[in-house]
Enzyme design. Structure first.
Site, mmCIF file in Angstrom:
data_model
loop_
_atom_site.group_PDB
_atom_site.id
_atom_site.type_symbol
_atom_site.label_atom_id
_atom_site.label_comp_id
_atom_site.label_asym_id
_atom_site.label_seq_id
_atom_site.Cartn_x
_atom_site.Cartn_y
_atom_site.Cartn_z
ATOM 1 N N GLN A 112 -6.564 18.558 1.525
ATOM 2 C CA GLN A 112 -6.897 19.540 2.578
ATOM 3 C C GLN A 112 -6.069 20.794 2.383
ATOM 4 O O GLN A 112 -4.845 20.742 2.218
ATOM 5 C CB GLN A 112 -6.619 18.928 3.957
ATOM 6 C CG GLN A 112 -6.817 19.892 5.123
ATOM 7 C CD GLN A 112 -5.521 20.555 5.544
ATOM 8 O OE1 GLN A 112 -4.449 19.969 5.443
ATOM 9 N NE2 GLN A 112 -5.607 21.797 6.028
ATOM 10 N N TYR A 156 -4.756 24.518 3.758
ATOM 11 C CA TYR A 156 -4.561 25.596 4.738
ATOM 12 C C TYR A 156 -4.391 26.860 3.928
ATOM 13 O O TYR A 156 -3.640 26.865 2.949
ATOM 14 C CB TYR A 156 -3.290 25.361 5.552
ATOM 15 C CG TYR A 156 -3.454 24.426 6.728
ATOM 16 C CD1 TYR A 156 -4.493 24.587 7.633
ATOM 17 C CD2 TYR A 156 -2.540 23.407 6.953
ATOM 18 C CE1 TYR A 156 -4.629 23.730 8.723
ATOM 19 C CE2 TYR A 156 -2.665 22.551 8.039
ATOM 20 C CZ TYR A 156 -3.711 22.725 8.922
ATOM 21 O OH TYR A 156 -3.836 21.883 10.001
ATOM 22 N N THR A 180 -9.640 23.743 5.866
ATOM 23 C CA THR A 180 -9.581 23.755 7.330
ATOM 24 C C THR A 180 -9.733 25.187 7.826
ATOM 25 O O THR A 180 -8.971 26.069 7.436
ATOM 26 C CB THR A 180 -8.260 23.121 7.818
ATOM 27 O OG1 THR A 180 -8.252 21.764 7.360
ATOM 28 C CG2 THR A 180 -8.144 23.137 9.327
ATOM 29 N N LYS A 198 -13.867 22.203 7.301
ATOM 30 C CA LYS A 198 -13.470 21.368 8.455
ATOM 31 C C LYS A 198 -13.053 22.221 9.644
ATOM 32 O O LYS A 198 -12.175 23.079 9.500
ATOM 33 C CB LYS A 198 -12.292 20.477 8.040
ATOM 34 C CG LYS A 198 -11.690 19.675 9.173
ATOM 35 C CD LYS A 198 -10.638 18.719 8.654
ATOM 36 C CE LYS A 198 -9.999 17.923 9.764
ATOM 37 N NZ LYS A 198 -9.047 18.693 10.555
HETATM 38 C C1 LIG Z 1 -0.713 14.569 14.181
HETATM 39 C C2 LIG Z 1 -1.889 15.339 13.663
HETATM 40 C C3 LIG Z 1 -1.710 16.184 12.587
HETATM 41 C C4 LIG Z 1 -2.811 16.871 12.056
HETATM 42 N N1 LIG Z 1 -2.657 17.658 10.941
HETATM 43 C C5 LIG Z 1 -3.735 18.245 10.381
HETATM 44 C C6 LIG Z 1 -3.616 18.967 9.163
HETATM 45 O O1 LIG Z 1 -2.544 19.068 8.584
HETATM 46 N N2 LIG Z 1 -4.742 19.532 8.659
HETATM 47 C C7 LIG Z 1 -5.967 19.429 9.272
HETATM 48 O O2 LIG Z 1 -6.954 19.958 8.771
HETATM 49 N N3 LIG Z 1 -6.093 18.727 10.414
HETATM 50 C C8 LIG Z 1 -5.026 18.131 10.967
HETATM 51 N N4 LIG Z 1 -5.180 17.396 12.109
HETATM 52 C C9 LIG Z 1 -6.523 17.181 12.687
HETATM 53 C C10 LIG Z 1 -7.136 15.916 12.079
HETATM 54 O O3 LIG Z 1 -7.420 16.089 10.713
HETATM 55 C C11 LIG Z 1 -8.438 15.524 12.801
HETATM 56 O O4 LIG Z 1 -9.288 16.634 12.853
HETATM 57 C C12 LIG Z 1 -8.193 14.984 14.204
HETATM 58 O O5 LIG Z 1 -7.034 14.202 14.238
HETATM 59 C C13 LIG Z 1 -9.379 14.152 14.672
HETATM 60 O O6 LIG Z 1 -9.207 13.689 15.969
HETATM 61 P P1 LIG Z 1 -8.640 12.213 16.326
HETATM 62 O O7 LIG Z 1 -7.158 12.265 16.078
HETATM 63 O O8 LIG Z 1 -8.980 12.077 17.757
HETATM 64 O O9 LIG Z 1 -9.323 11.226 15.413
HETATM 65 C C14 LIG Z 1 -4.090 16.720 12.652
HETATM 66 C C15 LIG Z 1 -4.234 15.862 13.753
HETATM 67 C C16 LIG Z 1 -3.159 15.169 14.249
HETATM 68 C C17 LIG Z 1 -3.367 14.228 15.396
#
Ligand SMILES: Cc1cc2nc3c(=O)[nH]c(=O)nc-3n(C[C@H](O)[C@H](O)[C@H](O)COP(=O)(O)O)c2cc1C
Length: 379
Positions: free
Chosen positions: A128, A130, A156, A252
Site C-alpha cells: 500500500q 501513501y 490510498t 483504496k
Molecule cells: C489501526 C489502523 C491503521 C490503518 N492504517 C492504514 C494504512 O496505513 N494505510 C491504509 O491505506 N489504510 C489504513 N487503515 C485503514 C484500513 O486499511 C481499512 O480501510 C480499515 O481498517 C477497514 O475497516 P475495519 O477496520 O472496520 O475493517 C488503517 C486502519 C486501522 C484500524
C-alpha cells in the site's frame, strides 16, 4: 486459540495484551466516531434471508481477487504500525494470510520494511502506497515494492490530510512509545508484548527510517512523516503512479459514485469502497451505504472491493450481496494479531471463513458467485 470463538473474543484478549496506546490506536475513529459507528450499525441492520432444504453440501468459499485464486473473498487490509500490535506483526500476519490462501497488504507506515517481509515469506504480497510530497521517495518505494515482487500496488486516495483521533493525542501515541510514566507502567504489565517487540526486526517505521537522508532519529522521522502528506494530490498523480508501477493497481478509499466512475477509467484493476475504517472524514456515510450505487455505476469495468466494519463471515456475505467482489479486513485481524500473533490472525481468518460457509449454507447458496441481493431479507 480454540476457545476464541468470535472476533469479539480476540478483541477482548488483544485489549488485555496490547499496551493501551496501541490498542486505542487500532480501535479509534476520527473526531466523534460517527462514521466508525455507522460502519458497524449499517451492516448489522441488514438481515439475511434464511432458506431451507437446499442441497449445500458441495459449497465453496473460493473465488478470485484480481484474477488470482483465493480461498475466501477476503484480503488483509494495510494497517500502519501493525508491528506495534505484536512484534514482527507484518511478517506474522502475512504468513497467516498466505497459509489461509488470501492476500496480505503491507502499509507504507509499517514497522517491518518491505524487504523484511519479502525475506520472511515465500509468496508475493500487496504493497500500500501513501503519496508523500517527496516524489523521489515515492518513486523509490515503488521500486522497492517491484524489487520485492509485490503483486499489486494499493494506492490510498483518502488521506491527503489526516483525520484527528482524540485518543491518540491523549495517549501521546508515538513510535516507539513515549516514555511517560503511565505508558511505562502499562508496558510493564504486558511482558509478552514487550518481549515480542524487543525481539522484532524493527521498532520504527521500517520503510522510511534509513531511506530518507537525515531521518535516522525517531523524532525527526515523526516530524518528516507529518510534513509529508501531500494536499496537492490529484488524479494526475494517479496516472503518474500507474505508469511508474506498471502492474496491478488498486485505488483504496472511494466513497462516491462520481469518483468511482473516474477511477474506473484510470485502468486500475480494482477500487476499494472504503472510509478508512471511519478514521478520515467523520460524518461520511458508512462504507456499506456507499457500496450499492458505486457497484451499480461501475458495473464490471473495475473490480469492486469493500472494507469498513467487517467483523464476521455474515458481514462478508452482506457486502458481496450488495455488489462487492470481495472484502478487506482491518481491525478484525489486528485483534487476532494482538491476541495471539500469527495464530491469532489465522484464527480470525478461520472464524470468518467458517461463519461465511455456515451463512452460505443457511441462506441456500453454494458459491461466492451465487451471493446476490436475494440473500438479504426484504431486498
Ligand atoms: C489501526 C489502523 C491503521 C490503518 N492504517 C492504514 C494504512 O496505513 N494505510 C491504509 O491505506 N489504510 C489504513 N487503515 C485503514 C484500513 O486499511 C481499512 O480501510 C480499515 O481498517 C477497514 O475497516 P475495519 O477496520 O472496520 O475493517 C488503517 C486502519 C486501522 C484500524
Amino acid at each position: 486459540m480454540k476457545t476464541m470463538t468470535c472476533i469479539e473474543d480476540l478483541r477482548q484478549t488483544a485489549r488485555r495484551r496490547v499496551p493501551r496506546m496501541f490498542f486505542d490506536y487500532a480501535e479509534s475513529g476520527s473526531y466523534a466516531e460517527e462514521t466508525l459507528r455507522a460502519n458497524r450499525a449499517d451492516l448489522e441492520a441488514m438481515k439475511l434471508r434464511q432458506r431451507i432444504l437446499v442441497d449445500v453440501a458441495g459449497r465453496s468459499t473460493s473465488t478470485t481477487m484480481l484474477g488470482e485464486p483465493v480461498s475466501l473473498p477476503l484480503a488483509l487490509a494495510p494497517i500502519g504500525l501493525c508491528g506495534m500490535q505484536h512484534g514482527n506483526g507484518e511478517i506474522l500476519a502475512c504468513r497467516a494470510a498466505h497459509a489461509a490462501g488470501i492476500p496480505f497488504t503491507l502499509s507504507t507506515m509499517s514497522i517491518c520494511s518491505i524487504e523484511d517481509v519479502a525475506a520472511s515469506v515465500d509468496k508475493p504480497f500487496w504493497f500500500q502506497l501513501y503519496v508523500m510530497k517527496d516524489r523521489g521517495f515515492v518513486r523509490s518505494l515503488i521500486e522497492r515494492a517491484k524489487a520485492a515482487k509485490c503483486s499489486a500496488l494499493v494506492l490510498t486516495v483518502d488521506l491527503q490530510v489526516l483525520g484527528q483521533r482524540h485518543r491518540d493525542i491523549k495517549n501521546g501515541l508515538s513510535v516507539p512509545p513515549e516514555t511517560r510514566v503511565k505508558n511505562l507502567i502499562d508496558i510493564a504489565t504486558k511482558p509478552a508484548w514487550a518481549l515480542s517487540v524487543l525481539r522484532s526486526k524493527s521498532r520504527t517505521f521500517g520503510n522510511i527510517a534509513g531511506h530518507v537522508r537525515g531521518m535516522e532519529n525517531v523524532n525527526s522521522l515523526a516530524v518528516w512523516i507529518a510534513s509529508q502528506f501531500d494536499e496537492t494530490l490529484s488524479w494526475k498523480d494517479v496516472e503518474w503512479i500507474a505508469n511508474e508501477w506498471g502492474g496491478k493497481l488498486i485505488l483504496k478509499g472511494i466513497l462516491d459514485v462520481e469518483d468511482a466512475l473516474i477511477a474506473a477509467k484510470t485502468g486500475a484493476a480494482a477500487l476499494v469502497v472504503s472510509n478508512h475504517g471511519g478514521r478520515q472524514l467523520d460524518g461520511a456515510p458508512s462504507s456499506i451505504a456507499a457500496l450499492p450505487p458505486i457497484a451499480e455505476a461501475v458495473g464490471s469495468s473495475i473490480e469492486v472491493l469493500f472494507d469498513g466494519g467487517i467483523r464476521s463471515g455474515q458481514d462478508i456475505m452482506r457486502a458481496i450481496a450488495l455488489g462487492a467482489h470481495a472484502c478487506l479486513s482491518g481491525r478484525a485481524y489486528i485483534y487476532g494479531l494482538g491476541a495471539g500473533g500469527q495464530a491469532g490472525v489465522a484464527r480470525a481468518i478461520e472464524i470468518m471463513r467458517n461463519e461465511l460457509s455456515v451463512s452460505m449454507a443457511l441462506t441456500g447458496v453454494t458459491g461466492i458467485d451465487k451471493i446476490d441481493r436475494s440473500v438479504i431479507a426484504g431486498a
